[in-house]
Write an enzyme that holds these catalytic residues in place. Structure first.
Site, PDB file in Angstrom:
ATOM      1  N   LYS A 252       0.840  -1.206   0.000  1.00 54.54           N
ATOM      2  CA  LYS A 252       0.000   0.000   0.000  1.00 54.54           C
ATOM      3  C   LYS A 252       0.871   1.251   0.000  1.00 54.54           C
ATOM      4  CE  LYS A 252      -2.125   1.899   3.750  1.00 54.54           C
ATOM      5  NZ  LYS A 252      -2.099   3.354   3.736  1.00 54.54           N
TER       6      LYS A 252
ATOM      7  N   ASP B 229      -3.759   4.447  -1.742  1.00 54.93           N
ATOM      8  CA  ASP B 229      -4.639   4.938  -0.672  1.00 54.93           C
ATOM      9  C   ASP B 229      -4.613   6.466  -0.652  1.00 54.93           C
ATOM     10  OD1 ASP B 229      -5.929   5.352   1.766  1.00 54.93           O
ATOM     11  OD2 ASP B 229      -4.258   4.621   2.985  1.00 54.93           O
TER      12      ASP B 229
ATOM     13  N   LYS C  87      -7.702   8.358  -0.853  1.00 53.61           N
ATOM     14  CA  LYS C  87      -8.959   8.838  -0.251  1.00 53.61           C
ATOM     15  C   LYS C  87      -9.534  10.060  -0.966  1.00 53.61           C
ATOM     16  CE  LYS C  87      -7.583   7.302   4.395  1.00 53.61           C
ATOM     17  NZ  LYS C  87      -6.165   6.963   4.177  1.00 53.61           N
TER      18      LYS C  87
ATOM     19  N   ASP D 164     -14.267  14.827  -3.569  1.00 53.21           N
ATOM     20  CA  ASP D 164     -14.485  16.081  -4.298  1.00 53.21           C
ATOM     21  C   ASP D 164     -15.818  15.943  -5.035  1.00 53.21           C
ATOM     22  OD1 ASP D 164     -14.055  18.509  -5.842  1.00 53.21           O
ATOM     23  OD2 ASP D 164     -11.918  18.264  -5.461  1.00 53.21           O
TER      24      ASP D 164
ATOM     25  N   THR E 175     -10.731   6.763  11.631  1.00 54.77           N
ATOM     26  CA  THR E 175     -10.595   6.236  13.001  1.00 54.77           C
ATOM     27  C   THR E 175      -9.985   7.274  13.947  1.00 54.77           C
ATOM     28  OG1 THR E 175      -8.577   5.188  12.267  1.00 54.77           O
ATOM     29  CG2 THR E 175     -10.498   3.789  12.453  1.00 54.77           C
TER      30      THR E 175
ATOM     31  N   ARG F 275       4.236  -0.696  10.262  1.00 50.97           N
ATOM     32  CA  ARG F 275       5.450  -0.758  11.077  1.00 50.97           C
ATOM     33  C   ARG F 275       5.816  -2.111  11.665  1.00 50.97           C
ATOM     34  NH1 ARG F 275       3.483   4.536  14.020  1.00 50.97           N
ATOM     35  NH2 ARG F 275       1.552   3.505  13.378  1.00 50.97           N
TER      36      ARG F 275
HETATM   37  O1  C5P Z   1       2.289   1.183  10.774  1.00 51.30           O
HETATM   38  P1  C5P Z   1       0.843   0.833  10.882  1.00 51.30           P
HETATM   39  O2  C5P Z   1       0.583  -0.660  10.836  1.00 51.30           O
HETATM   40  O3  C5P Z   1       0.164   1.498  12.039  1.00 51.30           O
HETATM   41  O4  C5P Z   1       0.219   1.431   9.542  1.00 51.30           O
HETATM   42  C1  C5P Z   1      -1.149   1.419   9.278  1.00 51.30           C
HETATM   43  C2  C5P Z   1      -1.422   1.995   7.931  1.00 51.30           C
HETATM   44  O5  C5P Z   1      -2.833   2.057   7.764  1.00 51.30           O
HETATM   45  C3  C5P Z   1      -0.908   3.408   7.717  1.00 51.30           C
HETATM   46  O6  C5P Z   1      -0.583   3.530   6.323  1.00 51.30           O
HETATM   47  C4  C5P Z   1      -2.098   4.268   8.056  1.00 51.30           C
HETATM   48  O7  C5P Z   1      -2.104   5.489   7.360  1.00 51.30           O
HETATM   49  C5  C5P Z   1      -3.236   3.396   7.563  1.00 51.30           C
HETATM   50  N1  C5P Z   1      -4.516   3.673   8.197  1.00 51.30           N
HETATM   51  C6  C5P Z   1      -4.701   3.590   9.580  1.00 51.30           C
HETATM   52  N2  C5P Z   1      -5.935   3.848  10.111  1.00 51.30           N
HETATM   53  C7  C5P Z   1      -6.954   4.173   9.318  1.00 51.30           C
HETATM   54  C8  C5P Z   1      -6.781   4.246   7.935  1.00 51.30           C
HETATM   55  C9  C5P Z   1      -5.530   3.987   7.411  1.00 51.30           C
HETATM   56  O8  C5P Z   1      -3.792   3.271  10.311  1.00 51.30           O
HETATM   57  N3  C5P Z   1      -8.123   4.390   9.846  1.00 51.30           N
END
Ligand code: C5P
Length: 230
Positions: free
Chosen positions: A34, A63, A65, A68, A120, A211
């Site tokens: 992603k 991603d 989002k 518009d 979220t 991560r």
């Molecule tokens: O590093 P981590 O596992 O927290 O990354 C989660 C990924 O999912 C990031 O790219 C973050 O922007 C994305 N994301 C999120 N919560 C959301 C929507 C997208 O953590 N509600």
């Protein structure tokens, strides 16, 4: 589209060489990657191309989002699909039915279109300030149903919403879930986390994991271990 790819590894970095290294190491393991706003705004279409070249067989979730007026979102969706044929792209459900339908019409056959319901990062108080009168979970379901009725393929949702959305929408409606943490890993800034197997058991179709994979000493090994835990 590789339907067996359960995990999209989030390549969240502003270092292109790092992103390419992660893509070539992790892409063949997870089968799906992603890229998001930070990456695309740093490196543009060439950056996306570089990731596709580094992991040619991996599905890509772009991603961005989009949100518009219908004509503008349709143009963005059409261009993204024509240039990259990604496996997934997304738009905000708050754009409304006409926008969602225009986005779906513009979406290429090889690409699935997802909706973001309520971010979220927003809680009950925050959505009330925006003007949503519903209780948060009710609002999420309302927006997921709007996306489904507009022909979209699924939603990105939090761990807390998986079961509610799964119940409210058709069984083939896809639920892509971030905020995933394998046991023992650092939560980072994620407040509401869930284990990978638990999310799938609750009804998630795909997981977004950043991560816990990219922060590991050996990202490919970390991804393999997560897959083995499913
Ligand atoms: O590093 P981590 O596992 O927290 O990354 C989660 C990924 O999912 C990031 O790219 C973050 O922007 C994305 N994301 C999120 N919560 C959301 C929507 C997208 O953590 N509600």
């Amino acid at each position: 589209m590789n339907n067996t790819s359960k995990i999209f590894c989030a390549l969240d970095t502003s270092d292109l060489e790092q992103a390419k290294k992660w893509a070539s190491a992790v892409g063949p393991v997870t089968g799906a990657l992603k890229v998001g706003m930070e990456f695309v705004n740093s490196f543009g279409p060439q950056g996306i191309e570089a990731i596709q070249n580094a992991a040619p067989n991996a599905d890509l979730f772009i991603d961005l989002k989009f949100h518009d007026i219908p004509n503008t979102v349709a143009g963005a969706v059409r261009t993204t699909c024509a240039n990259f044929a990604p496996a997934y792209i997304n738009v905000h459900a708050a754009g409304g039915q006409e926008m969602l339908e225009a986005a779906k019409d513009a979406c290429g056959n090889d690409t699935k279109l997802l909706a973001v319901t309520i971010l979220t990062s927003l809680d009950q108080e925050a959505i009330a300030k925006v003007g949503y009168q519903n209780e948060l979970s009710g609002q999420v379901i309302r927006m997921a149903k709007l996306a489904e009725n507009s022909g979209l393929d699924g939603v990105v949702c939090s761990a807390l919403e998986i079961e509610l959305v799964r119940k409210a929408c058709a069984s083939n409606f896809e639920l892509i879930v971030p905020g995933i943490r394998p046991s023992g890993s650092d939560h980072g800034d994620q407040k509401r986390v869930i284990m990978p197997s638990e999310a799938l058991d609750k009804g998630a179709t795909h997981l977004v994991i950043g991560r816990p994979i990219t922060g590991a000493n050996d990202p490919a090994k970390a991804a393999r271990e997560i897959l083995e835990s499913l």
